[in-house]
Design an enzyme around this catalytic site. Structure first.
Site, short mmCIF file in Angstrom:
data_model
loop_
_atom_site.label_atom_id
_atom_site.label_comp_id
_atom_site.label_asym_id
_atom_site.label_seq_id
_atom_site.Cartn_x
_atom_site.Cartn_y
_atom_site.Cartn_z
N GLU B 124 -0.25 7.92 -1.70
CA GLU B 124 -0.43 7.81 -3.15
C GLU B 124 -1.23 8.98 -3.73
O GLU B 124 -0.94 9.45 -4.83
CB GLU B 124 -1.13 6.50 -3.51
N HIS B 194 -0.65 -7.75 -3.59
CA HIS B 194 0.57 -7.52 -4.35
C HIS B 194 0.46 -8.17 -5.71
O HIS B 194 1.47 -8.52 -6.32
CB HIS B 194 1.80 -8.08 -3.59
#
Lengths: 447, 410
Positions: B124, B194
């Site tokens: 990322e 999540h």
């Protein structure tokens, strides 16, 4: 050189993809529409379990039935490419770039001008005139050699010890000073600490303090330039310490997988503030990491301006022609302190520093090369020293006299547009300052 | 990281046919096994209904013809328009090439090419750093972070680099053409990693914009605004709405302005401020409050978290201005006149006053509240509403005047 690469292949058991190693089309000075190669690495052949070759998607090596760990070779690692010996004599004449006299004189003058500016600005910090400074002593060769090998349109992402690159490209002395003094002439509007230079015209992206953040950014910029297809490359400078950051790993991996025309230039100067290289890494420096990413890599003598020049020139040519990154590790030594906030006698001996200053310095090695050809005499040296000192002092004195930037510039450029809360803050500031004006030295700031 | 998240949603009072997708390929062995455990069916846990019902907005008429789309399709549509109109636009991130784990980029690689829609390595900080560099070099960079929960490795690049690029370079360089997209928010079964809503970590970082849509129409318009905006933007997409939210979405390209909160429902007793999925919960709450408690709720969708629309939410200046107009009318009715040019506004900041520095429009003049006043006439406190609270206000005025009188006497 080829032998070293071959033995390295054997050492790491890495099978370089054949497609990558072929040289691209002959370097043409004209702009040409190169076929855009994406995913140049050839895909796996269809799976066939009857073959004794490994079928794994992840690697295409051979099977082996002897248990053996690959030994990382740090004793006789990647060799250091050089053109001149320490006395400035060319070792292998075929490697002499045979640059014209004016070019070589320019190299020398830029390196010494940088050195002079460093001395004066370091002193000015000691005297309390500027808040902070970082010198480039000992690394001038890495700056000038690499900068000279690039096109002016190539984008430079630096770390903080690359002022020579900017100087070579023509950044004026008073702009260097303006940034250090944070006066109204600073292109950065007085917002950053000294030595955080930037120039849009010279394609030098403004320096930021966090280390290694520029490395993945350089990969992104190179990708965008690849799509533009205008024969431009990106060079990304960083030190051996910054190469330990996660961002460095990210940048190397992205540039290789996404096939970016990019040169990674690592200045391995032996120290990251006080941390020596044996506490920074255990492998064979930074150059040895390149093959791990599928990147062509070389180690050069950073104090040999011609070696730096040759390596950068070739890397640039091939990076653009073949759309792949190159890693150049320039070995050098940081003669000065890390910054004005550092006293390096706390962690290294004066003898060590003196060795590099007196016996292996990029400026003196180039000088020997020039004097051997009668291109530079004692008189030239004296008058150049005097002249460069004079120009630096003039710029310095002018910078001191200049006003600071307009106070309103505190609030602009946070976003492209001024947001309501920033307007409120600005008005609040003016109300406060108007009420308590005797406490605020408004005369020092441009109106 | 999770593979494509498919979830089973059953809305209790849902008018929309939300189909559930049962995960995984079904082998007959597994099916037989499931059938063979009889007594367990009564104890088998059933997935409970989602905590909200998506409420579609009425079909928009001002942006041209519409078609039925869910939220991931509206995102795809926005990206399609961007790639079509901007030749420098590129979309990248993990798994975007095959269409994305939430199908937001389906079809784009085939349509626009491998050099424009491509996978990156799994990193990322690299994705965002790469995006910043591409934007600096002039490309329109649209970076995807696979889940907002994984944005933290990129925090340094976002906060220290992207947000400050323009300011620190004196506007020589900027990464304004960078947009970061990430699936956001709870989905029921996502657990710690999540389900996160990390907008608060970015909400105090000047230089970036943070935007969260509540529906497909909002998503497409706000995403196109983020891409067009010349500041780095983070666009969080509520993942539970990707399939569950279906609306008539305009086919053409359109933008919804950033930093403008939308008042979805006007009310007079309490203001409810929300963004993303929670808007639909608060819609129900507002109805329940009205029915059960007789409370009139104002519901505001903030949309842009940073820079947020303070004025729409707080309405402080508007309320002061309305109150001054009330006073002025009352005075006219009593044959007095308020001189707006000589009016000074003395502000006693209450603890919930969010803007210290207001400008209030009154008549032809613009008043700036101060903490001191030269000529003491009528003092107003910040909890203004003259008509209903006239006694309280006169009491506080009288008290202030009395205190002033006592001090002057000394």
């Amino acid at each position: 050189m080829a032998a070293a690469v071959r033995s390295m292949n054997k050492m790491y058991g890495v099978c370089f993809n054949a497609a990558r190693q072929t040289t691209g089309p002959k370097a043409s000075r004209l702009l040409q529409r190169r076929a855009f190669r994406v995913a140049g690495v050839h895909r796996q052949q269809p799976f066939d379990s009857s073959l004794e070759k490994p079928q794994f998607p992840g690697a295409s090596a051979e099977f082996v039935d002897q248990l053996e760990f690959i030994q990382p070779n740090v004793i006789s690692g990647i060799p250091v490419y050089r053109v001149m010996d320490r006395q400035g004599n060319i070792i292998n004449p075929s490697q002499d770039p045979q640059l014209p006299k004016e070019t070589v004189l320019n190299f020398y003058q830029k390196m010494t001008l940088l050195n002079t500016m460093d001395r004066i600005l370091y002193e000015s910090q000691r005297q309390g005139r500027i808040s902070f400074y970082m010198t480039n002593y000992g690394e001038e060769g890495t700056h000038i050699g690499s900068a000279a090998a690039l096109d002016p349109s190539d984008i430079v992402f630096g770390q903080y010890r690359e002022a020579g690159v900017l100087m070579y490209r023509g950044f004026p002395l008073d702009k260097f000073m303006a940034q250090c003094y944070a006066n109204a002439d600073d292109l950065g509007k007085g917002r950053q600490m000294p030595v955080h230079y930037g120039s849009k015209d010279l394609n030098f992206v403004t320096i930021s303090s966090p280390l290694a953040t520029q490395i993945p950014q350089a990969a992104g910029a190179a990708y965008a330039l690849k799509r533009e297809n205008m024969n431009r490359a990106v060079i990304c400078y960083f030190g051996e310490g910054a190469a330990s950051e996660g961002d460095a790993h990210a940048g190397f991996n992205f540039s290789a997988t996404l096939e970016c025309p990019l040169i990674f230039f690592c200045r391995n100067n032996g120290y990251a503030i006080s941390t020596p290289t044996n506490e920074q890494y255990r492998g064979d420096g930074i150059a040895a990491r390149g093959p791990g990413y599928g990147m062509l890599s070389i180690r050069v003598d950073g104090n040999d301006v011609f070696a730096v020049y040759n390596a950068t020139k070739e890397a640039r040519r091939r990076a653009v022609a073949e759309n792949q990154p190159f890693l150049i590790e320039a070995m050098t030594y940081r003669i000065g302190h890390h910054s004005t906030s550092d006293d390096s006698s706390a962690y290294r001996s004066v003898d060590e520093v003196n060795y590099w200053d007196k016996q292996d310095h990029p400026i003196s090695r180039l000088r020997h090369y020039m004097t051997a050809r009668n291109w530079w005499s004692e008189d030239d040296e004296r008058s150049w020293r005097k002249q460069s000192r004079k120009t630096v002092m003039e710029a310095f004195e002018n910078a001191e006299k200049r006003l600071k930037p307009n106070v309103e510039l505190m609030f602009t450029d946070v976003y492209q547009e001024m947001t309501p809360n920033l307007k409120n803050q600005r008005e609040s500031m003016w109300r406060h300052v108007k009420q308590y004006k005797e406490h605020y030295p408004l005369d020092l700031y441009e109106k | 990281m999770a593979a494509a998240a498919r979830f089973f949603v059953r809305g209790a009072r849902s008018k929309l046919p939300i189909s559930g997708v049962v995960p995984g390929p079904r082998s007959s062995f597994a099916a037989a096994l499931l059938k063979l455990s009889p007594g367990s069916s009564s104890r088998t846990q059933r997935r409970h209904a989602a905590h909200f019902t998506f409420q579609a907005d009425p079909e928009p008429t001002q942006y041209g013809p519409t078609t039925k789309m869910n939220m991931f399709q509206s995102v795809t549509s926005a990206l399609d328009h961007t790639l079509a109109s901007d030749p420098t636009a590129v979309i990248f991130g993990e798994d975007v090439a095959f269409g994305g784990v939430f199908r937001c980029t389906v079809g784009l690689r085939d349509k626009y090419g491998k050099d424009r829609v491509f996978n990156t390595p799994l990193c990322e900080q690299g994705i965002v750093g790469f995006g910043i560099g591409a934007a600096v070099a002039g490309a329109t960079a649209i970076a995807e972070i696979q889940f907002a929960d994984y944005i933290y490795p990129a925090f340094d690049q976002i906060v220290n680099e992207a947000a400050k690029y323009r300011y620190r370079s004196g506007n020589l360089f900027d990464c304004g053409s960078l947009t970061i997209r990430a699936p956001w928010g709870c989905v029921g079964h996502g657990s710690l990693y999540h389900s996160q809503s990390p907008e608060a970590f970015f909400a105090h970082c000047p230089g970036i914009k943070v935007v969260i849509p509540r529906s497909p129409v909002q998503a497409k318009g706000l995403l196109l605004s983020c891409i067009a905006d010349q500041n780095p933007c983070i666009f969080f997409e509520p993942k539970i709405l990707y399939r569950a939210a279906v609306e008539q979405v305009p086919v053409e390209s359109y933008t919804i302005p950033l930093s403008q909160a939308e008042v979805l429902q006007e009310g007079s007793d309490v203001t409810l401020v929300a963004w993303g999925t929670q808007i639909h919960v608060l819609r129900e709450v507002a109805n329940m409050a009205q029915e059960k408690l007789g409370v009139s709720c104002e519901l505001i969708d903030l949309q842009t978290i940073l820079p947020w629309d303070v004025e729409t939410v707080c309405k402080v200046a508007a309320r002061i201005s309305a109150c001054l107009t009330d006073i002025s009318q009352w005075m006219s009715a009593h044959h007095l006149k308020i001189n707006s040019d000589k009016t000074e506004l003395l502000l006693f900041p209450g603890k919930d006053l969010l803007t210290q520095d207001l400008t209030v429009n009154f008549g032809n003049s613009v008043l700036t509240p101060t903490l001191t006043a030269k000529n003491l006439g009528v003092t107003l406190d910040s909890q203004l509403s003259l008509t209903p609270n006239i006694t309280a206000t006169t009491r506080s005025c009288r008290y202030t005047l009395y205190t002033e009188m006592m001090e002057r006497a000394l």
